[in-house]
Design a protein around this motif. Structure first.
Motif, mmCIF file in Angstrom:
data_model
loop_
_atom_site.group_PDB
_atom_site.id
_atom_site.type_symbol
_atom_site.label_atom_id
_atom_site.label_comp_id
_atom_site.label_asym_id
_atom_site.label_seq_id
_atom_site.Cartn_x
_atom_site.Cartn_y
_atom_site.Cartn_z
ATOM 1 N N SER C 315 -7.102 1.950 -6.734
ATOM 2 C CA SER C 315 -6.423 2.472 -7.921
ATOM 3 C C SER C 315 -4.904 2.398 -7.745
ATOM 4 C CB SER C 315 -6.916 3.897 -8.129
ATOM 5 O OG SER C 315 -6.044 4.638 -8.863
ATOM 6 N N PHE C 316 -4.394 2.747 -6.558
ATOM 7 C CA PHE C 316 -2.949 2.719 -6.300
ATOM 8 C C PHE C 316 -2.384 1.306 -6.468
ATOM 9 C CE2 PHE C 316 0.170 1.794 -2.850
ATOM 10 C CZ PHE C 316 1.271 2.408 -3.436
ATOM 11 N N VAL C 317 -3.106 0.320 -5.918
ATOM 12 C CA VAL C 317 -2.620 -1.058 -5.968
ATOM 13 C C VAL C 317 -2.614 -1.562 -7.408
ATOM 14 C CG1 VAL C 317 -3.120 -3.421 -5.217
ATOM 15 C CG2 VAL C 317 -3.355 -1.534 -3.605
ATOM 16 N N ARG C 318 -3.678 -1.236 -8.131
ATOM 17 C CA ARG C 318 -3.734 -1.640 -9.536
ATOM 18 C C ARG C 318 -2.568 -1.037 -10.311
ATOM 19 N NH1 ARG C 318 -10.113 -1.618 -11.246
ATOM 20 N NH2 ARG C 318 -10.599 -3.596 -10.214
ATOM 21 N N TRP C 319 -2.292 0.244 -10.046
ATOM 22 C CA TRP C 319 -1.190 0.917 -10.730
ATOM 23 C C TRP C 319 0.132 0.227 -10.385
ATOM 24 C CZ3 TRP C 319 2.888 3.249 -8.170
ATOM 25 C CH2 TRP C 319 3.823 3.883 -9.000
ATOM 26 N N ARG C 320 0.337 -0.074 -9.092
ATOM 27 C CA ARG C 320 1.605 -0.659 -8.672
ATOM 28 C C ARG C 320 1.817 -2.024 -9.319
ATOM 29 N NH1 ARG C 320 1.953 -1.626 -2.502
ATOM 30 N NH2 ARG C 320 0.856 -3.481 -3.241
ATOM 31 N N ILE C 321 0.750 -2.845 -9.300
ATOM 32 C CA ILE C 321 0.879 -4.185 -9.878
ATOM 33 C C ILE C 321 1.144 -4.102 -11.372
ATOM 34 C CG2 ILE C 321 -0.428 -6.278 -10.420
ATOM 35 C CD1 ILE C 321 -1.686 -6.059 -7.670
ATOM 36 N N SER C 322 0.399 -3.231 -12.081
ATOM 37 C CA SER C 322 0.586 -3.205 -13.531
ATOM 38 C C SER C 322 1.951 -2.616 -13.876
ATOM 39 C CB SER C 322 -0.559 -2.458 -14.218
ATOM 40 O OG SER C 322 -0.562 -1.127 -13.829
ATOM 41 N N SER C 323 2.464 -1.639 -13.084
ATOM 42 C CA SER C 323 3.818 -1.141 -13.395
ATOM 43 C C SER C 323 4.840 -2.263 -13.225
ATOM 44 C CB SER C 323 4.241 0.023 -12.497
ATOM 45 O OG SER C 323 3.184 0.586 -11.833
ATOM 46 N N GLN C 324 4.687 -3.071 -12.153
ATOM 47 C CA GLN C 324 5.619 -4.188 -11.955
ATOM 48 C C GLN C 324 5.593 -5.134 -13.153
ATOM 49 O OE1 GLN C 324 4.377 -5.983 -8.325
ATOM 50 N NE2 GLN C 324 5.371 -4.444 -7.026
#
Lengths: 461, 461, 461
Positions: C315-324
Motif C-alpha cells: 500500500s505504501f509503495v502504491r501511494w508513493r508512486i501515485s503521488s509522484q
C-alpha cells in the motif's frame, strides 16, 4: 554426519581380533586415510613401504614393514600406489600368489592408458586375484569423515570370492559396495571420478547453442532495429527484457524435446511392427538424457518466472507506465476496461502459473529420494501424463500470450517473426503427433507391440 | 546411473562359477530381462521353455531347455509366466520338490483373485518353497538399466532359508530386498505395483471437493452478483482472482486439518485416561495421511504466492490503478499517506511471507532423504513446533488481511460472508484447543499418559 | 510406506524356526514395540519381566517368563529397562555369562552420567558381551510403522561377533545398522537422540546476533532519524522495509563466511608450507559447518526475494508512486527515460536473479540424495566453482544496487553509512584474497602442498 568428528576416539580399544589382517602398500595420503578407517572398523593393519621408517602421520596401531613382509601377513593387499610404480610388484609375484590385490588407483585423464590400471595389475601379477575398488572415494573425505558426496564404492573383479571379501570391508567402513561385474568394468570405474556431469553435456551444450542463437535474434529485432530506424537506445534490454524472452523459449523448446524422442520411438515401432529391433543410436542417447533435458528446461522456466515477477520493479517499466498515465491525464482521457485484454492477460498468466507449478512437481519427483519411493505405475503417471499436461499448459500459455499479435505486420521486423512464434514449432509438432497417436487405430497396435506382439515375427528369430 | 549403459560388456568374461545356477521358466519379456541381469551378476542361467528353439533375444550365455530338464539343473526357479498358465507346473511336481520357486507375477486389477498368485502357486506345487519377489521391478527398467523408480524388491515367503537365497540374488542384482514376512503378505505385494498414490487419494479428493465448493461460492459472490445487480462483466475473475481466493483458503484449511487429528487424539487420550486403547479407525487413517495433507496444503500455498506476485502485471490491475490515479489527477486531489493502511498491508504481507517460508521448510524436511538424516527429537521439533508456528502465522496473515472488513456490511452479498471468514473457522478451532491443551493442568496428565501412565490401569490387562 | 499398516497380518504364520530366540527384559512401551517387530521378522521371542502375568498389550506369540528363565532361553537379551533399575541384573550375572546384552536405553540430558549406560551395564555384568543399539529408534515409530525419521540404527560394542548378531537383527527389522566401533562410542550414541541440530547451532546463533545488530542499526537510520528530524512516522517499515534490508545483508555476509575459512586455510597452508599440521580448532569447526552456514544464507536470500517481489503490492509503495505521478501530472511535467537509471536498475535485478538462481542450485545439490549421486569432481565443481560465481554475482548485485549512492552525503545519517556498505566488507575481502590466491605464483605451491609436498619435511616425522 554429526557423529563423524569424534569417531576416532572409539578407535583405540577395539579388542576383538576376529577380522582378518589387511595390508596396504604405500603410505601416501590415500593409503594412510584408508588405513585409519580400516583400523577404526576393527581390522588389524600392516603397511608395506619402501622405507619402514614410521611417521607420526601413520595410524599408531599399524605396523610398517617391507613390502614382502607385509604381504605375507595378509590375504588382502590394497595397492595405494600410482600405476607408473606398479612394476616393483613383479619381483613379489611369488608372495602375492593367490592373494587378493585391491587396485584403488585413478588416472589423470579419461582413457589415459589402453587397458585399465586394474587389468594392467592383473597382467603384472598373474597369480593374484585383482579387485578394483575405492577409487571413487576421496582421501580428504575419509579423513574428515564428511562423506557428503557419494558413499558408493564401485567394485569389480573376476574372482567372485575375492570380490565378496573386498565388499565386506567396504560395508564395514560404512560405505555401500556396488558390484559392477568382471574386471572388464575397471576401465569404466576408473573413468568415473574423472567425469564431469557426462549426462548433462548434451542438454547444456544444446541450450547454450539455442541461447546464443535467440540472443542475437532478439538483439537484432529489439535493440538494433529500433536504433537503426527510430534512433532509440534500448541497449538496457540486454539485462532483463531479452533474457526474459530467451528463457521461456528455451524452457518450452527443451520441454518439447523431452517428449519428442518418445513420439519418434512410437512411430518407429509402429512402422517396424516390432519392439525388438534397436533404435538408432542417436535416439537411444536422446532418450537416456531426457531427465537432464527436462531439468535444464525447468531451470530456464524458473529464471523466466523470476524475470517476469521483477517487471513491476524495473525503473524502465515504472517510467513507461507513469508516462502513459500522465499523458492520459494531460489529455483528459479516461479509458474504459478492455474486457478482452483483461481475459487474455489473466488467462496467459494463469496458464503460465499452472504450467510452472506442474513443471516444479515434475522436478521434485525426479529427485532420487522421491522417485525411489514411488512404484512404476506412479512414476510413469507423473513423468508421462503430468508431463504432457505441463507441455499443453506451457504451449497454451505461449499461444495466448501471442494472442492477436500473430498476424500483425509490426511483428515482422526485417522479415524476422517474433521469437515466440519460433518457439512454438517443436511443441506444436510434438502435441499434434501425440494427439494422432492417441487415436485407437494407432494406439491399439502400439500397445500390442509394446507388450511383445510382432507384425512379422521372423525379425526376432 | 552413468555406468549402466555399458555394463553389458563386463558380462562375458565372468570366470567364477561359485554361484549357484538359476533357472527361469518362460522366455517372455520379463524373463529375458531378468535373465540378462542375473548372468551379468555372475550366475549360471538356464531357461525352461515350451519350445527349446533359441532366439537372438535370449541372452547368449543361457541354455534353453525343456521345463523338466531346466528345473533339474537349478535349486532356484523363477516362474516368469502368467498365473493362468501355472497349471503346466502340476506334472512337474516331483522335479520341483524341495526347490525354491520364485513367483514374480502381477495381476491387472487389485485383488483380482481370492488368493494371491504366490499362494496359488504354493497350492499347485505343495512340495516346493514359494517365495514372492521381483514383481515391483519393470522389465523395461531392467533392460535399460535406468532404475529411476524404486530399487526396492519386496520379498515374502514361509521358508526363511529360501527367502534368504532369493534376497542374495536381489542384492547381487544391485537391488534392495525388503523382507515382508510370510507368504500371507504376497497379496499386498501383488497389489502394490497397481496402486496409484493410495495415501494421496483422501487429501486430493478432499481438496477437489473443497475447491469445487469454494469456486461456486466465489463465482456467485464475485461474478454473478455484480453481473445481476451492477451489470458488470467480471467473468475474467475466473482466471486469476477466484483461484487466488481458493488457494489460500484451501492451504489454510488443509494445514489446520494436519494438526486437528493430533488435537483430537489428545482429547480422546485425556478423556480415556490411557493411551493403550486404539483410536477410532477414521482418526488412525487421518493421522497416517497428515504428511500428504500438509504437502497438498503447501501446493495450494505455493500457487497462492504465484497468483499474488503476478497481481501488478495483470492488465485489469494496471487499468484500475491508472484510472484511480487519473481521476485523482483530474480532480486535483492529493491523498496523504494512510499510516494504518500501510501498517495493515505491510503486516499481512510480512506474515504471509514468513508463514510461507516456514511452510516450505516443513516441506523440505519431509523429503525422504532429509528426514532420514535427522533424529526423532529434531523431526518432532520441525514437524510439530515449527508446524504450529506456521499455522499461527498463516492464520494471523488471513486475520490481518481481513482487517476491518469483517464487520462491513458490503462483505455480505446475498447473505454470503467473504470466503476468508469461512476459511478461518477450522484453524481458529485448532489453535484455541491447542492453546487450552498447553495449560499445565491438561499438559501434565497428557504427558504422563503418553509416557505410559493410566488413570484406570484395568484397561490394559 | 504404504505397506506398513497391514504387515501385522503376515506375522502369524511364520513357519520357519531357523532364527535364534531373542529375549527382551522389560515389558514397557519400547520393549513391546520392539518385540512386535522382532516376531514379525521371524524370530521366536520371550519376555523377561518381574511379573510374569501376561497382558493383552504383549505380542501374542511371545512368552512372558521371569528374568532368569527368559535369559536361559536366548543368546541375545535386549535390556529394555531404564538405567536406574540395571542393578537387578547383578544377581543374574551367572546366567548372563557369555550372552549378548543389547543396551537400548537413552538418558534425559546430554552427558547425564560420567559413563554411558552401555559401559555401566558392561561393568555390572562383566561376563556378558554388551552391544549398544536401537536407542535412536522411537517406540511410536516401530508401532505405527511410519519410519519417517531415520531408519539408521547406530551399533557399537567391543565384541565383533556379538555386534554382528545384533546387526543381523537390525537388518531383519528393515532398519540400517551403522557400526560405530567399540563401546567407547556408546556415550556419543546415547547423546545423539538428545541433540537438536548441533551443527546448526553456530550458524543460527550467528545469524540471530547479526539480525539483531542490523535491525537496530536500520531502525535508527530509517525510522528514528526521520521521526526526530522530519517528524515522519515510518514505523511500518518494521514489517517489510527493514527485514528486506536485513535479509540480503545476512545472506551476503553468511555466504562470504562460507568461503572465508577455505581462504584462511589456504593462507595458513602456504605460510606453514605443509598440509600435515592441524588447523586451529576454531577453523576446523568453522569448516565443518560451512554447509549449514550456506543453507542459512540461502534462507535469508529466499526471504529477500519474497520481500522484494511483494514491493509493488505494498500500500505504501502504491501511494508513493501515485503521488509522484499525480504531482508530475499537476505540474504538467513529462520526464524522459533516464537511460543510466534503466541500465542500473535492470542490471542489479538481473545480477540478483542469476545469483539467487545459482544459490538455489547450490542448495539443491546439498540435498543428501542429490549429493549421493555425484562424484567428488562434480561435487567440488558445484560447491566451489559455482559457489564463487554465486558470491561474485551477489556481491556485484549489492555493488550495483548501491550505484552512485556510495558517495552521496545523504547516505550518512548520524554518521551511520547505509547498511549495504557494511554488508560488502566481508565478501569483498574474501573475493580479493581469493583473486590473489589464483595467481600462479601462489596457486602452484598451494596445489603442490595439497598434493602432499612439504617445504620443510621434518614436520611430518
Amino acid at each position: 554426519m554429526n557423529k563423524n568428528s569424534s569417531n576416532i576416539m572409539a578407535l583405540a580399544s577395539n579388542t576383538s581380533n576376529k577380522r582378518e589382517t589387511v595390508c596396504i602398500f604405500g603410505t601416501g595420503d590415500f593409503g594412510r586415510a584408508l588405513g585409519h578407517k580400516i583400523i577404526q572398523a576393527g581390522y588389524p593393519l600392516v603397511f608395506g613401504s619402501r622405507s619402514t621408517q614410521t611417521s607420526n602421520l601413520i595410524p599408531k596401531d599399524a605396523e610398517v614393514l617391507s613390502h614382502a613382509e607385509a604381504a605375507q601377513k595378509a590375504a588382502i593387499i590394497i595397492i595405494a600406489i600410482q600405476r607408473q610404480h606398479y612394476n616393483f610388484l613383479t619381483p613379489l609375484a611369488d608372495t602375492l600368489r593367490g592373494k587378493v590385490l585391491v587396485d584403488v588407483s585413478n588416472n589423470l585423464k579419461i582413457n589415459q592408458y589402453p587397458e585399465s590400471n586394474a587389468e594392467y595389475l592383473a597382467q603384472l601379477v598373474p597369480g593374484a586375484k585383482v579387485v578394483k575398488a575405492f577409487n571413487t572415494v576421496s582421501a580428504w573425505a575419509l579423513q574428515s569423515g564428511t562423506l557428503d558426496a557419494s558413499r558408493q564404492v564401485f567394485v569389480c573383479g573376476d574372482d567372485m570370492e575375492a570380490k565378496q571379501k573386498v565388499m565386506d570391508i567396504v560395508r564395514a567402513l560404512g560405505l555401500t559396495p556396488l558390484d559392477q561385474g568382471s574386471l572388464l568394468a575397471a576401465q569404466e570405474i576408473e573413468n568415473y571420478p574423472l567425469q564431469l556431469f557426462p549426462m548433462w553435456k548434451f542438454p547444456i551444450l544444446l541450450s547454450l547453442g539455442l541461447t546464443a542463437f535467440f540472443f542475437f535474434y532478439c538483439l537484432t529485432r529489439d535493440v538494433i532495429y529500433p536504433y537503426v530506424y527510430e534512433n532509440k537506445d534500448f541497449s538496457f534490454f540486454i539485462a532483463i527484457s531479452i533474457p526474459n524472452r530467451i528463457c521461456p523459449i528455451l524452457a518450452l523448446i527443451l520441454l518439447a524435446l523431452v517428449y519428442l524422442p518418445g513420439v519418434l520411438a512410437a512411430i518407429i515401432q509402429l512402422y517396424r511392427g516390432t519392439k525388438y529391433r534397436r533404435f538408432p543410436d542417436w535416439l537411444d542417447k536422446w532418450m537416456l538424457c531426457r531427465k537432464q533435458l527436462g531439468l535444464v528446461a525447468l531451470a530456464f522456466a524458473s529464471l523466466h518466472v523470476l524475470y517476469t515477477l521483477v517487471i513491476p520493479i524495473r525503473s524502465f517499466v515504472r517510467w513507461r507506465i507513469s508516462s502513459q498515465i500522465i499523458s492520459q491525464a494531460l489529455n483528459n482521457e479516461t479509458e474504459p476496461l478492455n474486457n478482452t485484454n483483461a481475459w487474455l492477460s489473466d488467462s496467459y498468466l494463469a496458464l503460465g502459473i499452472l504450467g510452472f507449478f506442474l513443471f516444479v512437481l515434475l522436478g521434485i519427483t525426479s529427485l532420487p529420494s522421491v522417485s525411489n519411493n514411488v512404484n512404476w505405475r506412479e512414476f510413469r503417471f507423473v513423468q508421462s501424463k503430468l508431463g504432457y499436461v505441463t507441455l499443453v499448459l506451457c504451449t497454451a500459455h505461449t499461444l495466448v500470450f501471442g494472442g492477436n499479435r500473430f498476424l500483425s505486420p509490426s511483428s515482422y521486423r526485417w522479415y524476422l517473426p517474433n521469437v515466440y512464434m519460433l518457439s512454438l514449432i517443436v511443441p506444436c509438432i510434438v502435441l499434434v503427433v501425440k494427439f494422432v497417436l492417441i487415436f485407437p487405430c494407432l494406439d491399439k497396435p502400439l500397445t500390442r507391440i509394446r507388450q511383445g506382439w510382432e507384425r512379422n515375427p521372423q525379425y526376432s528369430e
